[in-house]
Structure formats: C-alpha cells, structure tokens
Enzyme design. Structure first.
Site, PDB file in Angstrom:
ATOM      1  N   GLU A 147      21.128  26.390  56.669  1.00 38.90           N
ATOM      2  CA  GLU A 147      19.938  26.832  57.088  1.00 38.90           C
ATOM      3  C   GLU A 147      19.272  25.825  57.780  1.00 38.90           C
ATOM      4  O   GLU A 147      18.339  26.304  58.622  1.00 38.90           O
ATOM      5  CB  GLU A 147      19.171  27.385  55.840  1.00 38.90           C
ATOM      6  CG  GLU A 147      19.379  28.781  55.539  1.00 38.90           C
ATOM      7  CD  GLU A 147      18.471  29.266  54.383  1.00 38.90           C
ATOM      8  OE1 GLU A 147      18.554  30.643  54.143  1.00 38.90           O
ATOM      9  OE2 GLU A 147      17.675  28.734  54.026  1.00 38.90           O
ATOM     10  N   HIS A 166      45.542  22.739  45.948  1.00 43.72           N
ATOM     11  CA  HIS A 166      46.775  23.627  45.869  1.00 43.72           C
ATOM     12  C   HIS A 166      46.604  25.115  46.405  1.00 43.72           C
ATOM     13  O   HIS A 166      47.026  25.872  46.227  1.00 43.72           O
ATOM     14  CB  HIS A 166      47.349  23.950  44.484  1.00 43.72           C
ATOM     15  CG  HIS A 166      47.298  22.515  43.787  1.00 43.72           C
ATOM     16  ND1 HIS A 166      48.497  22.286  43.508  1.00 43.72           N
ATOM     17  CD2 HIS A 166      46.462  21.694  43.297  1.00 43.72           C
ATOM     18  CE1 HIS A 166      48.549  20.723  42.931  1.00 43.72           C
ATOM     19  NE2 HIS A 166      47.394  20.456  42.782  1.00 43.72           N
ATOM     20  N   LYS A 223      16.187  40.007  57.017  1.00 45.15           N
ATOM     21  CA  LYS A 223      15.514  40.416  56.078  1.00 45.15           C
ATOM     22  C   LYS A 223      14.806  41.444  56.794  1.00 45.15           C
ATOM     23  O   LYS A 223      14.415  42.457  56.102  1.00 45.15           O
ATOM     24  CB  LYS A 223      14.548  39.378  55.569  1.00 45.15           C
ATOM     25  CG  LYS A 223      14.920  38.393  54.578  1.00 45.15           C
ATOM     26  CD  LYS A 223      13.954  37.378  54.111  1.00 45.15           C
ATOM     27  CE  LYS A 223      14.469  36.385  52.877  1.00 45.15           C
ATOM     28  NZ  LYS A 223      13.469  35.430  52.762  1.00 45.15           N
TER      29      LYS A 223
HETATM   30  O1  PA5 Z   1      15.255  28.235  52.009  1.00 39.91           O
HETATM   31  C1  PA5 Z   1      14.671  29.360  52.440  1.00 39.91           C
HETATM   32  O2  PA5 Z   1      13.502  29.466  52.775  1.00 39.91           O
HETATM   33  C2  PA5 Z   1      15.137  30.740  52.016  1.00 39.91           C
HETATM   34  O3  PA5 Z   1      16.620  30.646  51.483  1.00 39.91           O
HETATM   35  C3  PA5 Z   1      14.473  31.459  50.928  1.00 39.91           C
HETATM   36  O4  PA5 Z   1      14.285  30.357  49.702  1.00 39.91           O
HETATM   37  C4  PA5 Z   1      15.015  32.483  50.355  1.00 39.91           C
HETATM   38  O5  PA5 Z   1      15.283  33.600  51.409  1.00 39.91           O
HETATM   39  C5  PA5 Z   1      14.132  33.251  49.250  1.00 39.91           C
HETATM   40  O6  PA5 Z   1      12.757  33.566  49.769  1.00 39.91           O
HETATM   41  P1  PA5 Z   1      11.687  33.761  49.089  1.00 39.91           P
HETATM   42  O7  PA5 Z   1      11.292  32.540  47.910  1.00 39.91           O
HETATM   43  O8  PA5 Z   1      10.531  34.001  49.736  1.00 39.91           O
HETATM   44  O9  PA5 Z   1      11.790  34.995  47.836  1.00 39.91           O
END
Ligand code: PA5
Length: 390
Positions: free
Chosen positions: A260, A281, A381
């Site tokens: 990310e 394996h 989202k």
């Molecule tokens: O790293 C990030 O920002 C995302 O992976 C969020 O943590 C994830 O989408 C969850 O978001 P939230 O904490 O707003 O529910």
C-alpha cells in the site's frame, strides 16, 4: 540487535545513495509520521486499566477491524502465541471478510459467552468492520442492557471525526484515539494494536523495542536502496520468506505495509510471501527456475526452542537449510536480502517493525510517490459504497 545482510549489492556505491538527504528531508517534512513520536504513558496506562476491566467482565474480546486496523496486532499476537494452548481468555478477530459462515459461527459462539467488543476503524466508514459491528451489536443488544453496553463497547477511531466517534460521544462509550497523523498501516504503536495485544503480550517490552528501532535509520535506507536497485534490474516481485510458521502473519503485515505504501503511479514492487521449508515443496520450483522477476527478503531467527534430532539441534537444521536455499536461489539468479532477529519476542518484533516502517516510507520517496496515502483503496471503497448502502 537486529542484523542486516545486504551482501552481493554494492549499495554504498549506487547512485541511489546520493538521494539520501532528499529522501530523509521528504520524510522529516511529512505530516503522516506521527508514529515516530513516543506514545503517551497515560494512554498506555489507560489501555492496561481497560484491559483489566474487560478481563473482569468477559471471557473473550472480539476485535473488529481490517487492513491497517487489523494486521499489526494479529501478526504480533500470532508470532508470540504458543502453537498449542488452552487460553482462558480469548481474543477473536472479525470484520476482515464478508464470510457469512464465519459470522454465523462467531455469533453462535458468542451467544453463550460473556464478551466485550473493540471496534477499530480510523475512518469509521469501512464496509467490512461496519457490517461485523452491526451484526455483533445486534446480539449484544439482546444480551446486555444499555449500561452494560457502556462497559463492553470500546471504539478505537479518529480523535475528532467519523461515525464511530459521533456514536461514542452521544452514547458515552469508551474510546481510544488513532491520531490524525498516523495512517492505518503505520498505526502499530497506537491503541488500534496495543489494546488487543495487551491481552496476550507484555506491551511495555514491545513499546521499548519499537522505539529502539530508531537506531536502524541507516539500515532502513540501505534496505530501501537495495530493493529499488533490484527493481531497476527488473526484479519486480519481493518474496518475504520466513522459516517459522508463527511469522506467517508478520509477512502479511509486511505485504500491506510495502504494497500500500509503494504500489501507486504505475510503480512499486509487488510483495508476496512464503513459509519455508513448506513452500519449497510448492513454489520453490518457480522461484528457483521460473520467471526471473523475483528477489527475496529472508527473515531469519537466531535462537529458538532447543530440540535434538540425532546429533543436530533442530533449529540449526532450519538455519542450515535457510543458508543452503539462499545459495541455491542465488545460483538461480534470485538475489536475497536477509534480516536476522536474535529471537522472536516482544522487543525484537517491535524493533524490526519500526525498521520496516522506516524503510517502507523511504522506499516510497525513492519511487517518488507518497508512501502514506492509498488512493487505490479509496477507489474500491467508493465503488462499493455506490452499490451497497450500509
Ligand atoms: O492502511 C490503511 O490506511 C488501510 O489499510 C486501512 O487501515 C483500512 O482500509 C481500514 O481503514 P479504517 O481503519 O478507516 O477502517
């Protein structure tokens, strides 16, 4: 001490080294680096006192969250939990999928157990945790009075805004903050992870280890340089390798952290993971002789439980195999970087997590992208929100 072996890459003489000041300046001038600031001891004390209350009135804590609001605490708790145990108090995770089987079985289980619920969402609007919270909340309303709900519901969310914050304010629920300047995948040193972890580990040692990771700034930059160099040579996939099953979710955490942080603007290294020797394996053949787009980052562990096999120590066999596979993969043009933990404990996990977070951020700046946003996740989202009203 964590040890780093980036041998085989003459990183000190790469042009990428000359960008160090620029990268560190970008990092130091970023707003989203709140995770380098020391956590308040009053917050840690609050976490411990809420944990004690929960242990008093519940047999289990359900933790609802996804992505950066889930992976860190899950990874650390898996790494430190015994493989076999009859735990008296359970920490159960939910909200990481839309599996109706999982939710049905969870609700059936919770019907006969006293439990508390920790909902973790910085935005308060993410679909999976929202659905899980709503379903578990319905069960809680059947089981508990409004006053009891106040004792059993804990929200971890943005300090000021969002629907969870509003609900907590109007109903008087306990909350923990996820500071504005800390993004999900960098939030390991917030209550989002420390509260669930406080049920199973000594968080003070984890916290201590984490801040001591600051001494690895140079190594974190060197690691970022080696990865970028390998990428520039056409190695587009990084395989995080562990030799301890307990660390398999640690690799999941790494995959999110790097994936990310780096994968945007059509660049970035695709992170994947394997548990060896198991996957030697299955995927070993491809890694040794398949498409040469892969490099590996091995997480080695120096000390583990002692058990003898003939004249050998079993853990030594594991590490001899690790070294041999490393040589074999190298012969197959699969380069590896290696990071060695003295052992798997709270302190060393804290240290190495800080190292990896620094390095993911530095890598983002080396790729000339912002390591702290996730516009692609927001696209999915938004698309979901247009199709399902929750
Ligand atoms: O790293 C990030 O920002 C995302 O992976 C969020 O943590 C994830 O989408 C969850 O978001 P939230 O904490 O707003 O529910």
């Amino acid at each position: 001490m964590v040890e780093f072996d980036f041998s085989g890459i003459d990183y000190a003489n790469l042009d990428l080294m000359s960008r160090k000041d620029e990268v560190l300046n970008s990092f130091n001038n970023s707003y989203m680096t709140g995770w380098t600031r020391r956590i308040d001891q009053s917050l840690v004390d609050d976490i411990i006192s809420v944990r004690d209350k929960v242990i008093n009135n519940s047999k289990c804590l359900v933790v609802v969250g996804i992505g950066g609001s889930f992976l860190g605490s899950y990874a650390v708790s898996k790494a430190l939990a015994p493989y076999f145990n009859d735990e008296k108090f359970k920490v159960i995770y939910a909200g990481t999928s839309l599996s109706s089987d999982y939710m049905t079985e969870l609700l059936d289980y919770l019907r006969n157990v006293d439990f508390s619920l920790n909902v973790i969402s910085k935005s308060g609007t993410t679909m999976e945790p929202t659905i899980a919270y709503t379903l578990i909340r319905e069960l809680m309303e059947e089981k508990y009075s409004d006053d009891e709900l106040k004792e059993r519901l804990i929200f971890t969310t943005d300090p000021v805004k969002g629907s969870l914050r509003e609900e907590a304010n109007s109903c008087g629920y306990k909350t923990f903050p996820i500071p504005d300047d800390i993004g999900g995948r960098y939030s390991i040193m917030t209550a989002a992870h420390l509260f669930p972890l406080s049920f199973n580990i000594d968080i003070s040692k984890f916290i201590e280890g984490y801040y001591s990771g600051n001494k690895y700034i140079d190594s974190a930059y060197n690691y970022a340089v080696c990865r970028k160099h390998l990428f520039d040579l056409g190695k587009y996939v990084e395989n995080f390798v562990v030799y301890e099953e307990k660390l398999s979710y640690f690799s999941e955490w790494l995959k999110q952290l790097f994936g990310e942080s780096e994968g945007k603007n059509n660049v970035g290294i695709f992170p994947t993971s394997t548990v060896y020797t198991r996957d030697l394996h299955s995927l070993g053949q491809f890694i040794q002789e398949g498409n040469k787009i892969i490099f590996e980052t091995i997480i080695k562990v120096n000390e583990a439980s002692k058990i003898k096999f003939k004249d050998y120590d079993l853990h030594n066999i594991n590490n001899i195999v690790l070294d041999s596979v490393r040589v074999a993969h190298n012969k197959g043009d699969v380069h590896s970087l290696m990071i060695t933990l003295p052992c798997i404990n709270e302190y060393s996990l804290g240290e190495v997590m800080y190292f990896f977070m620094l390095s993911a951020a530095f890598s983002g700046f080396l790729f000339s992208i912002n390591p702290f946003d996730q516009p692609g996740v927001e696209v999915y989202k938004k698309e979901v929100r247009e199709n399902i009203v929750i």
